[in-house]
Each structure stands twice: as structure tokens, then as C-alpha cells.
Design a protein around this motif. Structure first.
Motif, PDB file in Angstrom:
ATOM      1  N   GLU A 120      65.165  27.525 -62.484  1.00 11.00           N
ATOM      2  CA  GLU A 120      63.874  28.163 -62.247  1.00 11.00           C
ATOM      3  C   GLU A 120      64.007  29.342 -61.276  1.00 11.00           C
ATOM      4  OE1 GLU A 120      61.021  27.609 -63.642  1.00 11.00           O
ATOM      5  OE2 GLU A 120      59.766  28.877 -62.350  1.00 11.00           O
ATOM      6  N   ASN A 121      64.712  29.124 -60.183  1.00 10.77           N
ATOM      7  CA  ASN A 121      64.738  30.109 -59.097  1.00 10.77           C
ATOM      8  C   ASN A 121      66.014  30.934 -59.031  1.00 10.77           C
ATOM      9  OD1 ASN A 121      62.175  29.311 -58.161  1.00 10.77           O
ATOM     10  ND2 ASN A 121      63.112  27.536 -57.152  1.00 10.77           N
ATOM     11  N   GLY A 122      67.015  30.524 -59.781  1.00 12.94           N
ATOM     12  CA  GLY A 122      68.274  31.277 -59.793  1.00 12.94           C
ATOM     13  C   GLY A 122      69.314  30.687 -58.863  1.00 12.94           C
ATOM     14  N   LEU A 123      70.559  30.798 -59.271  1.00 16.62           N
ATOM     15  CA  LEU A 123      71.689  30.311 -58.468  1.00 16.62           C
ATOM     16  C   LEU A 123      72.038  31.306 -57.364  1.00 16.62           C
ATOM     17  CD1 LEU A 123      73.757  29.257 -61.572  1.00 16.62           C
ATOM     18  CD2 LEU A 123      73.200  27.653 -59.724  1.00 16.62           C
TER      19      LEU A 123
ATOM     20  N   TYR B 100      73.604  15.756 -72.209  1.00 13.77           N
ATOM     21  CA  TYR B 100      73.785  17.200 -72.036  1.00 13.77           C
ATOM     22  C   TYR B 100      74.078  17.548 -70.580  1.00 13.77           C
ATOM     23  CZ  TYR B 100      73.142  22.210 -72.569  1.00 13.77           C
ATOM     24  OH  TYR B 100      73.356  23.562 -72.579  1.00 13.77           O
ATOM     25  N   VAL B 101      75.108  18.369 -70.389  1.00 18.41           N
ATOM     26  CA  VAL B 101      75.556  18.756 -69.044  1.00 18.41           C
ATOM     27  C   VAL B 101      74.911  20.085 -68.662  1.00 18.41           C
ATOM     28  CG1 VAL B 101      77.568  19.553 -67.744  1.00 18.41           C
ATOM     29  CG2 VAL B 101      77.773  17.560 -69.251  1.00 18.41           C
ATOM     30  N   TRP B 102      74.269  20.110 -67.506  1.00 16.91           N
ATOM     31  CA  TRP B 102      73.694  21.347 -66.973  1.00 16.91           C
ATOM     32  C   TRP B 102      74.556  21.843 -65.822  1.00 16.91           C
ATOM     33  CZ3 TRP B 102      69.841  24.052 -69.142  1.00 16.91           C
ATOM     34  CH2 TRP B 102      68.943  23.394 -69.991  1.00 16.91           C
ATOM     35  N   LEU B 103      74.975  23.097 -65.913  1.00 16.08           N
ATOM     36  CA  LEU B 103      75.753  23.690 -64.819  1.00 16.08           C
ATOM     37  C   LEU B 103      74.846  23.985 -63.618  1.00 16.08           C
ATOM     38  CD1 LEU B 103      78.818  24.610 -64.873  1.00 16.08           C
ATOM     39  CD2 LEU B 103      77.928  26.925 -64.927  1.00 16.08           C
ATOM     40  N   ALA B 104      73.553  24.044 -63.865  1.00 14.49           N
ATOM     41  CA  ALA B 104      72.578  24.315 -62.804  1.00 14.49           C
ATOM     42  C   ALA B 104      71.435  23.308 -62.950  1.00 14.49           C
ATOM     43  CB  ALA B 104      72.036  25.738 -62.929  1.00 14.49           C
ATOM     44  N   ASN B 105      70.918  22.813 -61.838  1.00 13.59           N
ATOM     45  CA  ASN B 105      69.801  21.854 -61.925  1.00 13.59           C
ATOM     46  C   ASN B 105      68.480  22.585 -62.199  1.00 13.59           C
ATOM     47  OD1 ASN B 105      68.764  22.803 -59.433  1.00 13.59           O
ATOM     48  ND2 ASN B 105      70.046  21.364 -58.277  1.00 13.59           N
ATOM     49  N   ALA B 106      67.406  21.818 -62.371  1.00  6.17           N
ATOM     50  CA  ALA B 106      66.119  22.401 -62.784  1.00  6.17           C
ATOM     51  C   ALA B 106      65.635  23.452 -61.788  1.00  6.17           C
ATOM     52  CB  ALA B 106      65.079  21.285 -62.955  1.00  6.17           C
ATOM     53  N   GLU B 107      65.783  23.170 -60.510  1.00  4.28           N
ATOM     54  CA  GLU B 107      65.335  24.118 -59.482  1.00  4.28           C
ATOM     55  C   GLU B 107      66.150  25.417 -59.555  1.00  4.28           C
ATOM     56  OE1 GLU B 107      66.920  25.128 -56.400  1.00  4.28           O
ATOM     57  OE2 GLU B 107      65.114  26.336 -55.943  1.00  4.28           O
TER      58      GLU B 107
ATOM     59  N   GLY C 295      73.751  27.377 -71.247  1.00  4.55           N
ATOM     60  CA  GLY C 295      73.444  28.654 -71.896  1.00  4.55           C
ATOM     61  C   GLY C 295      73.485  29.810 -70.921  1.00  4.55           C
ATOM     62  N   VAL C 296      72.347  30.504 -70.792  1.00  2.72           N
ATOM     63  CA  VAL C 296      72.227  31.639 -69.866  1.00  2.72           C
ATOM     64  C   VAL C 296      71.506  31.141 -68.620  1.00  2.72           C
ATOM     65  CG1 VAL C 296      71.238  33.942 -69.523  1.00  2.72           C
ATOM     66  CG2 VAL C 296      72.177  33.290 -71.769  1.00  2.72           C
ATOM     67  N   LEU C 297      72.129  31.326 -67.452  1.00  5.50           N
ATOM     68  CA  LEU C 297      71.565  30.793 -66.205  1.00  5.50           C
ATOM     69  C   LEU C 297      71.412  31.926 -65.198  1.00  5.50           C
ATOM     70  CD1 LEU C 297      73.915  27.670 -66.154  1.00  5.50           C
ATOM     71  CD2 LEU C 297      71.428  27.609 -66.547  1.00  5.50           C
ATOM     72  N   PRO C 298      70.204  32.066 -64.603  1.00  3.50           N
ATOM     73  CA  PRO C 298      69.962  33.182 -63.693  1.00  3.50           C
ATOM     74  C   PRO C 298      70.656  33.002 -62.344  1.00  3.50           C
ATOM     75  CG  PRO C 298      68.048  31.728 -63.750  1.00  3.50           C
ATOM     76  CD  PRO C 298      69.020  31.205 -64.777  1.00  3.50           C
ATOM     77  N   VAL C 299      71.063  34.140 -61.771  1.00  4.17           N
ATOM     78  CA  VAL C 299      71.601  34.197 -60.407  1.00  4.17           C
ATOM     79  C   VAL C 299      70.669  35.129 -59.633  1.00  4.17           C
ATOM     80  CG1 VAL C 299      73.539  34.976 -58.969  1.00  4.17           C
ATOM     81  CG2 VAL C 299      73.969  33.818 -61.170  1.00  4.17           C
ATOM     82  N   THR C 300      70.198  34.705 -58.472  1.00  3.67           N
ATOM     83  CA  THR C 300      69.261  35.546 -57.726  1.00  3.67           C
ATOM     84  C   THR C 300      69.792  35.991 -56.361  1.00  3.67           C
ATOM     85  OG1 THR C 300      68.125  33.496 -57.121  1.00  3.67           O
ATOM     86  CG2 THR C 300      67.143  34.805 -58.883  1.00  3.67           C
ATOM     87  N   ARG C 301      70.940  35.435 -55.949  1.00  3.81           N
ATOM     88  CA  ARG C 301      71.588  35.926 -54.736  1.00  3.81           C
ATOM     89  C   ARG C 301      73.092  35.963 -54.946  1.00  3.81           C
ATOM     90  NH1 ARG C 301      68.783  34.868 -49.219  1.00  3.81           N
ATOM     91  NH2 ARG C 301      66.615  34.590 -49.867  1.00  3.81           N
ATOM     92  N   VAL C 302      73.724  37.020 -54.436  1.00  4.41           N
ATOM     93  CA  VAL C 302      75.190  37.109 -54.415  1.00  4.41           C
ATOM     94  C   VAL C 302      75.597  37.370 -52.974  1.00  4.41           C
ATOM     95  CG1 VAL C 302      77.219  38.418 -55.175  1.00  4.41           C
ATOM     96  CG2 VAL C 302      75.367  37.951 -56.798  1.00  4.41           C
ATOM     97  N   ASP C 303      76.446  36.492 -52.448  1.00  2.00           N
ATOM     98  CA  ASP C 303      76.878  36.575 -51.042  1.00  2.00           C
ATOM     99  C   ASP C 303      75.682  36.628 -50.095  1.00  2.00           C
ATOM    100  OD1 ASP C 303      79.540  36.401 -51.731  1.00  2.00           O
ATOM    101  OD2 ASP C 303      79.982  38.519 -51.436  1.00  2.00           O
ATOM    102  N   GLY C 304      74.613  35.961 -50.477  1.00  2.00           N
ATOM    103  CA  GLY C 304      73.443  35.851 -49.603  1.00  2.00           C
ATOM    104  C   GLY C 304      72.414  36.951 -49.798  1.00  2.00           C
TER     105      GLY C 304
END
Lengths: 244, 244
Positions: free
Chosen positions: B78-81, B68-75, B199-208
Motif C-alpha cells: 500500500e505505502n511502498g517499500l 502464495y508468497v508475497w515479497l512485501a506485506n500488505a502495508e 508482481g510489481v511492488l512500489p518503492v517509496t524511499r531509497v536510502d531514506g
């Protein structure tokens, strides 16, 4: 070490220019071909498993020699190509830099498919402003009242395009690099294309309309003759020692 | 027979949908993988030697199963891209139809390289009007005052994007498909991406800039939970008989 296009795409073929030159000569020598088309390709390659970081990809370098490739067959070279101005827009420089050689050609391929379906020999694509830019594997030129015009942005600055510019200077033919509206191509006295797959190739119809008297024009024929004269000039060639 | 994307590119994988489904199941079964990512690819292939007519190319079909391919790693899950809004414009629909799946990704790759160089996790590209469209392998969503917004043109209509839309309907969450200005993404309460690679992956910063309290937001977390619940639902799954 990388060339202009590979640098632009952040690819490194891992070979010096001198070594690449030697590899290409070796391809021709080993093939035994007297009329050969050589090509070098650098691919991104794959990053390690699990990584999606293109910086970790191991770039690959390929080169090959094949029998000389003609973008136009003998009949088309004699009588001229029939081009369609495609309604597919060339990918803009803001998305993919066309001055850096690439085969990122879905736009070109779909334009070519549409042109072939409609009975044309090939397609030339336009930009968002309706200016002609380039076709699949070639640059485009037109002649108006003795002056040659070729697009200046939005297309590959092809090596054969540069040869045409140098030939025009050498022959004293005026040449302008500027935006080329599609209407100007349709109404030109002459149109021709340039490609390493055939040098200078005449176009005698655009969107079905015959150009001039419907035959390859005098400036086109002059440039075709000059191209092959230059091609045969030892000062512009690299000899291959087939016996080595 | 061809699907929507292959038809759009005038490719024919030469297989019925039923057979392709069986091939993909076989890939998973033979791999023995319990958490697998399957992919099918159709390429143009080559026309006969000397032809440059894409209609004569022999299309090829490939399929494979990998872990299975993850676009985001475990960290990151958890914390958001941390996303960068790239200055590379996505190839416009007038050049290459983004709704038809393709890997014509030089724009995406160059945007991703720029983002990684600047310390971001990935990039989201904009169109010529400055509207956010998509990133390399994902669709993008933001949340403003409880309402979800996702772009409606200029991007792949991804299957996981569709799942998000269906989950929002099922959960009674308002969702708008419309143009999404980059400024709106930067100032959102929440941002998340969708991909078959996670699936659904959180983003917690945009442009810093941290979004909300800098943690994956409540609607994002609700959709992540719903995605994996749906993923485990036998009614939405196809069982693999590993013993066969």
C-alpha cells in the motif's frame, strides 16, 4: 557463541567451542574410524513461515565423521596433480568474504568442471587482476629459487595453509604471502596445494606445462614429510578413546 | 533435457519441460491452494563416495506448491517499500552468471541483513562500477520524466521483469534497459521492483529519501493494475482442475 566464520555470516551454532570439540570427538569415536575426516557445518536454517527475515532463521549445527578424505588419489599424490588456471574468476571479497569458510562454490564448481573436461585434475581460480587465489578446497603455493609464495588476499586462510606457513618457519624456508600472478604459477620451480583433505599435495603441471623436472620438487617433498610428521605428533593431536 | 539455467550450471533435472509443467500443476492441485506459489529446484546432488567429480553427481529435481508468497506485506504494498542501496557488491557475472537462476545468495543475504538492521525493508545491490543490479528475489526499475529504466546486465533476467517490459510496450510506456547508476535510483521520480512473489511492488524511499510525493507513483500504480489484470487473463494462465 560463534567462531570467526559463523560470526562473519551472522550464524550461531548454539554450541560452545568446548562442546563442539566434544561432539567432533564423539563422531570419530562412534564411527570407530582410525583415519577419519570430521566436519562441522552451520546453516542459516529457515525463518518462520511467511517471513523473509534471515535474522529470524533458526540456525542449525551439523557434525559428522567419515573415512579420511583425500583431495588427490594415490597416483596423484605420487606423481603430482595437473592444475588448470581457470578462466572463472573467484567471487571477490567485496561480494562474499573468502576468509570466512563457506561452500558458496558455484564459481569453484564451474571452474572444476571446465578443468576436468579438459583433462586436468583440478582448477585454481584467479581474481579480477589475474592473480591466483585458491581452488576448490585448497590453498595454493609455488616455489621460486628456494622461496615459497602464497596469495595473501582473496582466499580462505585455511588451517592447513597456516600449518604450511608454520612448517616453513620451523624448517627455515623463506615464505612470502603476497599477490601471485598466474604467470608466476606457470613458471614456478615447484607448485603444491594445501588442504585438510590430504595435507600438502604436489602439483607437477600447470596449464599442461611440466614444472621443474616434472616430478614433485624437493621443497614440496620436504613439506609433505613434515606435514605427516606433525600429524603424528601427540603434541599436535587429540587422542580418541575408542573404548569409552 | 534441461532449461536455460540448468544447462548453464550443467544440471539435468531428468524431466521433460512437459512433465515438469504437469508436476507443477499436480503440486497445486494436490495442495488444494487457490492462491499458490509453485517452485521447481534442481540440485547438483552427490557424486559417488570418494569422488569429487561434479560430473558424477546425481542431479535431483524438486517441486512444491505453497500458499502464495508475497515479497512485501500488505502495508508495504500500500505505502511502498523502503530500500537501501547496499554496500555489498553483487557477485559479478565473471564469477557466477546471474542470468542463470540460482540461490547462491550470500551477498544478497548479507545485504538484506544490513538493510533490515538499519530499518529498511530490503536491499538492492550494486556492481563494481556502482550500478544498481538487483535485490534478493527481485529486479529493480525506476522512472524519470515518464521513462522507465531497468538494468540490462549483472542481474537475473526475471520472468516478472520480462512481464514488466511487455506491459510497458503494451501500454506505450517508454522503457530503457541500460546501466543504472545508484544516484539515478536515489533521485528517481518513482521506483518499483518486480518479483514472482508479488508482481510489481512500489518503492517509496531509497536510502531514506522519499521519492516524488512519497506515495507510489502513477506509472507504478498503472503497472500494478496491469500486472493483476494480466494475471487474471485466461489467455495468460493455466487452469487447474482441482476436482481431477
Amino acid at each position: 557463541m560463534c567462531g570467526a566464520s559463523t560470526c562473519r555470516w551472522r550464524l550461531d551454532p548454539g554450541q560452545t567451542p568446548e562442546h563442539i570439540t566434544e561432539v567432533l570427538a564423539q563422531c570419530v569415536r562412534l564411527s570407530g574410524l582410525r583415519a577419519s575426516y570430521v566436519e562441522m557445518i552451520c546453516t542459516r536454517g529457515q525463518p518462520p513461515w511467511g517471513s523473509r527475515d534471515p535474522r529470524q532463521a533458526v540456525n542449525q549445527f551439523y557434525a559428522f565423521a567419515v573415512p579420511y578424505v583425500w583431495l588427490a588419489n594415490a597416483e596423484q599424490r605420487e606423481n603430482g596433480l595437473h592444475l588448470q588456471i581457470s578462466d572463472v574468476q573467484r567471487i571477490p571479497p567485496s561480494s562474499v568474504d573468502p576468509t570466512a569458510k563457506n561452500y558458496h562454490w558455484n564459481d569453484m564448481t564451474m571452474g572444476l568442471l571446465g578443468a576436468l573436461d579438459s583433462g586436468f585434475d583440478s582448477a585454481v581460480l584467479v581474481d579480477a587482476a589475474g592473480h591466483v587465489v585458491e581452488g576448490p578446497g585448497f590453498n595454493v603455493f609455488c616455489v621460486h629459487q628456494g622461496a615459497i609464495v602464497t596469495p595473501d588476499v582473496g582466499m580462505l586462510e585455511g588451517i592447513t595453509r597456516r600449518t604450511v606457513i608454520e612448517m616453513a618457519q620451523s624448517l627455515g624456508l623463506p615464505l612470502q604471502c603476497r599477490a601471485l600472478p598466474a604467470s608466476e604459477l606457470r613458471e614456478a620451480d615447484e607448485v603444491f596445494i594445501s588442504s585438510s583433505g590430504g595435507g600438502v599435495l604436489p602439483v607437477t603441471r600447470v596449464d599442461g606445462r611440466p614444472l621443474g623436472d616434472g616430478r614433485p620438487g624437493p621443497i614440496t617433498r620436504q613439506l609433505v614429510a613434515s606435514y605427516w610428521a606433525w600429524h603424528a605428533d601427540p603434541a599436535l593431536s587429540r587422542p580418541i578413546d575408542y573404548a569409552a
